[in-house]
Design a protein around this motif. Sequence first.
Motif, PDB file in Angstrom:
ATOM      1  N   ALA A  61      -4.282 -40.490   6.257  1.00 24.45           N
ATOM      2  CA  ALA A  61      -5.578 -40.190   6.673  1.00 24.45           C
ATOM      3  C   ALA A  61      -5.712 -40.455   8.224  1.00 24.45           C
ATOM      4  O   ALA A  61      -6.605 -39.726   8.897  1.00 24.45           O
TER       5      ALA A  61
ATOM      6  N   ILE B 149      -3.916 -38.304  10.436  1.00 21.41           N
ATOM      7  CA  ILE B 149      -4.615 -36.996  10.669  1.00 21.41           C
ATOM      8  C   ILE B 149      -6.029 -36.911  11.304  1.00 21.41           C
ATOM      9  O   ILE B 149      -6.259 -36.173  12.233  1.00 21.41           O
ATOM     10  N   GLY B 150      -6.652 -38.245  11.118  1.00 23.24           N
ATOM     11  CA  GLY B 150      -8.166 -38.428  11.854  1.00 23.24           C
ATOM     12  C   GLY B 150      -7.895 -38.488  13.276  1.00 23.24           C
ATOM     13  O   GLY B 150      -8.608 -38.270  14.109  1.00 23.24           O
TER      14      GLY B 150
ATOM     15  N   GLY C  70      -5.596 -36.909  14.784  1.00 27.06           N
ATOM     16  CA  GLY C  70      -5.011 -35.672  15.352  1.00 27.06           C
ATOM     17  C   GLY C  70      -3.377 -35.831  15.560  1.00 27.06           C
ATOM     18  O   GLY C  70      -3.033 -35.099  16.321  1.00 27.06           O
TER      19      GLY C  70
ATOM     20  N   ALA D  22      -1.236 -32.849  11.086  1.00 31.25           N
ATOM     21  CA  ALA D  22      -1.999 -31.799  10.500  1.00 31.25           C
ATOM     22  C   ALA D  22      -2.852 -32.068   9.143  1.00 31.25           C
ATOM     23  O   ALA D  22      -2.239 -32.773   8.453  1.00 31.25           O
ATOM     24  N   GLY D  23      -3.956 -31.687   9.317  1.00 31.87           N
ATOM     25  CA  GLY D  23      -4.838 -31.795   8.001  1.00 31.87           C
ATOM     26  C   GLY D  23      -6.258 -32.210   8.511  1.00 31.87           C
ATOM     27  O   GLY D  23      -6.807 -32.046   9.357  1.00 31.87           O
ATOM     28  N   THR D  24      -7.067 -32.344   7.215  1.00 31.37           N
ATOM     29  CA  THR D  24      -8.424 -32.689   7.461  1.00 31.37           C
ATOM     30  C   THR D  24      -8.782 -34.316   7.071  1.00 31.37           C
ATOM     31  O   THR D  24      -8.446 -34.611   6.092  1.00 31.37           O
ATOM     32  N   ALA D  25      -9.188 -34.967   8.001  1.00 33.63           N
ATOM     33  CA  ALA D  25      -9.803 -36.178   7.593  1.00 33.63           C
ATOM     34  C   ALA D  25     -10.820 -36.825   8.613  1.00 33.63           C
ATOM     35  O   ALA D  25     -10.906 -36.007   9.530  1.00 33.63           O
ATOM     36  N   PRO D  26     -11.552 -37.959   8.198  1.00 33.40           N
ATOM     37  CA  PRO D  26     -12.575 -38.265   9.092  1.00 33.40           C
ATOM     38  C   PRO D  26     -11.772 -38.674  10.749  1.00 33.40           C
ATOM     39  O   PRO D  26     -10.697 -38.940  10.776  1.00 33.40           O
ATOM     40  N   SER D  27     -12.601 -38.326  11.466  1.00 36.20           N
ATOM     41  CA  SER D  27     -11.997 -38.236  13.071  1.00 36.20           C
ATOM     42  C   SER D  27     -12.335 -39.927  13.463  1.00 36.20           C
ATOM     43  O   SER D  27     -13.221 -40.457  13.393  1.00 36.20           O
TER      44      SER D  27
END
Length: 140
Positions: free
Chosen positions: A113, A116-117, A119, A122-127
């Motif tokens: 995660a 992913i955050g 970048g 790939a995927g969606t997670a808190p930045s």
Amino acid sequence: MSALLTDPRYQEGIALFNQRQFYACHDVFEALWHEAIEPDRTFLQGVLQIAVGLHHLSNSNRRGATILLGEGCARLQDYQPDYATVDVSHLLAQSRQVLQALQGLPSEDCGEAIAIGLGLRAGTAPSLPCPQLCLQTSGV
């Protein structure tokens, strides 16, 4: 003045780091590191360790990422606020933020995660801001 400033490979390594091409960045900076003398040598080693730590994180190697981010931050501590045009304080702040996030994970979590955050995957997670080698216009 740092000898790094006159070597075009230094700018290439910075660009690769900022493009999140950490493995390629490692290759460029490692070649410079082999030729460097102090204090450039330790500076490059710290940047290399952060780059490789981020590469490990992009491959879900939490242990490798944690170790190398920690070692890189420790090596660069004395190069603040900036060195060879790099805003070392900014790099350390961002790298420590990633390191703290990794250290706060449960032991079985590989850090995906966080990758992913940042970048890095790939995927969606808190930045979370991915560390960058920001350049200073004054100071070497």
